[in-house]
Motif scaffolding. Structure first.
Motif, mmCIF file in Angstrom:
data_model
loop_
_atom_site.group_PDB
_atom_site.id
_atom_site.type_symbol
_atom_site.label_atom_id
_atom_site.label_comp_id
_atom_site.label_asym_id
_atom_site.label_seq_id
_atom_site.Cartn_x
_atom_site.Cartn_y
_atom_site.Cartn_z
ATOM 1 N N THR A 30 16.117 0.921 10.765
ATOM 2 C CA THR A 30 16.446 -0.358 10.134
ATOM 3 C C THR A 30 16.392 -1.437 11.203
ATOM 4 O OG1 THR A 30 18.830 -0.122 10.491
ATOM 5 C CG2 THR A 30 17.946 0.698 8.399
ATOM 6 N N GLU B 133 13.396 -9.056 -2.959
ATOM 7 C CA GLU B 133 14.045 -10.333 -2.721
ATOM 8 C C GLU B 133 15.514 -10.245 -3.119
ATOM 9 O OE1 GLU B 133 13.640 -14.711 -4.578
ATOM 10 O OE2 GLU B 133 11.789 -13.846 -3.766
ATOM 11 N N TYR B 134 16.365 -10.739 -2.266
ATOM 12 C CA TYR B 134 17.800 -10.755 -2.536
ATOM 13 C C TYR B 134 18.314 -12.163 -2.281
ATOM 14 C CZ TYR B 134 22.769 -9.892 -2.003
ATOM 15 O OH TYR B 134 24.133 -9.950 -2.135
ATOM 16 N N SER C 27 8.434 -5.250 -0.985
ATOM 17 C CA SER C 27 9.254 -6.410 -0.652
ATOM 18 C C SER C 27 10.279 -6.604 -1.762
ATOM 19 C CB SER C 27 8.370 -7.651 -0.525
ATOM 20 O OG SER C 27 9.165 -8.785 -0.250
ATOM 21 N N GLN D 151 14.649 -6.580 7.517
ATOM 22 C CA GLN D 151 15.102 -7.777 6.807
ATOM 23 C C GLN D 151 14.407 -8.996 7.395
ATOM 24 O OE1 GLN D 151 19.091 -9.097 7.481
ATOM 25 N NE2 GLN D 151 19.025 -10.532 5.787
ATOM 26 N N THR D 152 13.821 -9.782 6.524
ATOM 27 C CA THR D 152 13.283 -11.086 6.910
ATOM 28 C C THR D 152 13.963 -12.118 6.019
ATOM 29 O OG1 THR D 152 11.431 -10.914 5.360
ATOM 30 C CG2 THR D 152 11.046 -10.128 7.607
ATOM 31 N N TRP D 153 13.876 -13.355 6.400
ATOM 32 C CA TRP D 153 14.488 -14.420 5.613
ATOM 33 C C TRP D 153 13.468 -15.022 4.666
ATOM 34 C CZ3 TRP D 153 19.468 -14.258 5.835
ATOM 35 C CH2 TRP D 153 20.109 -13.858 7.007
ATOM 36 N N VAL E 212 17.526 -5.272 11.186
ATOM 37 C CA VAL E 212 18.194 -6.284 10.369
ATOM 38 C C VAL E 212 18.421 -7.557 11.182
ATOM 39 C CG1 VAL E 212 20.242 -6.758 8.972
ATOM 40 C CG2 VAL E 212 19.306 -4.446 9.058
ATOM 41 N N ARG E 213 18.016 -8.676 10.619
ATOM 42 C CA ARG E 213 18.202 -10.000 11.204
ATOM 43 C C ARG E 213 17.729 -10.109 12.653
ATOM 44 N NH1 ARG E 213 23.328 -9.705 8.152
ATOM 45 N NH2 ARG E 213 24.339 -9.057 10.045
#
Length: 182
Positions: free
Chosen positions: A47, A136-137, A134, A78-80, A49-50
């Motif tokens: 993972t 989306e959240y 992908s 995780q990407t923004w 993340v950020r």
């Protein structure tokens, strides 16, 4: 199973060890994502993340993730979203960068909003991964006051918040008054 947290920063790993929770990694190690000191096909999952946007050579890091993953094992990154969709981060980052030199992203350096799902899919495919999904959240946070804002900001922009938290009280109060006006 063994869960390990890794970062290139000794400071980040020391901080993570200090705030370790019961369900967190059993160990924290200092490691460069572009040259992982792990055996080929030794992990069941990776993972990221950020942080993917902070890597100088994202393609090299993705290839390393692929190398250490067992065949078919998942990679979760995780990407923004677009900057205008991430107001929790962009508002705080803009205010902090006004006051703090270290909170500014230097010219030519990638930032957290520089990946789109399409561009990231291309990098993942080039690194040898055969499938990509992908998801989306989105989350909306009703911010009650400035203290609550900084609390929420600390969870999504840890490094920027760390810069803020290390400032003298008077400067943090000045920055917070500016935020309150927004």
């Amino acid at each position: 199973r063994l869960i390990v947290g890794a970062d290139i920063s000794h400071v980040a790993m020391s901080s993570a060890k200090a705030r370790k929770r019961h369900s967190g990694p059993e160990d924290y190690v200092v490691m460069d994502a572009s040259k992982l000191s792990l055996l080929k096909a030794s992990l069941d999952m990776v993972t990221c993340v950020r942080s993917i946007w902070t890597f100088p050579d994202v393609s090299r890091c993705l290839s390393e993730f692929r190398r250490v993953l067992r065949p078919g094992a998942p990679l979760l990154v995780q990407t923004w979203g677009a900057a205008h969709e991430c107001r929790m981060i962009t508002v705080g980052a803009a205010i902090l960068s006004h006051y703090l030199e270290e909170a500014r992203i230097p010219e030519g350096v990638r930032g957290p909003f520089d990946f789109t799902p399409k561009s990231f899919q291309q990098l993942v495919t080039e690194a040898g991964f055969h499938s990509f999904q992908s998801v989306e959240y989105r989350e909306r946070v009703a911010v009650k006051d400035v203290a609550h804002y900084w609390d929420e900001f600390a969870h999504v922009a840890e490094t920027a918040f760390l810069f803020f938290s290390r400032q003298p009280d008077r400067l943090r109060e000045r920055i917070s008054r500016n935020l309150e006006g927004i």
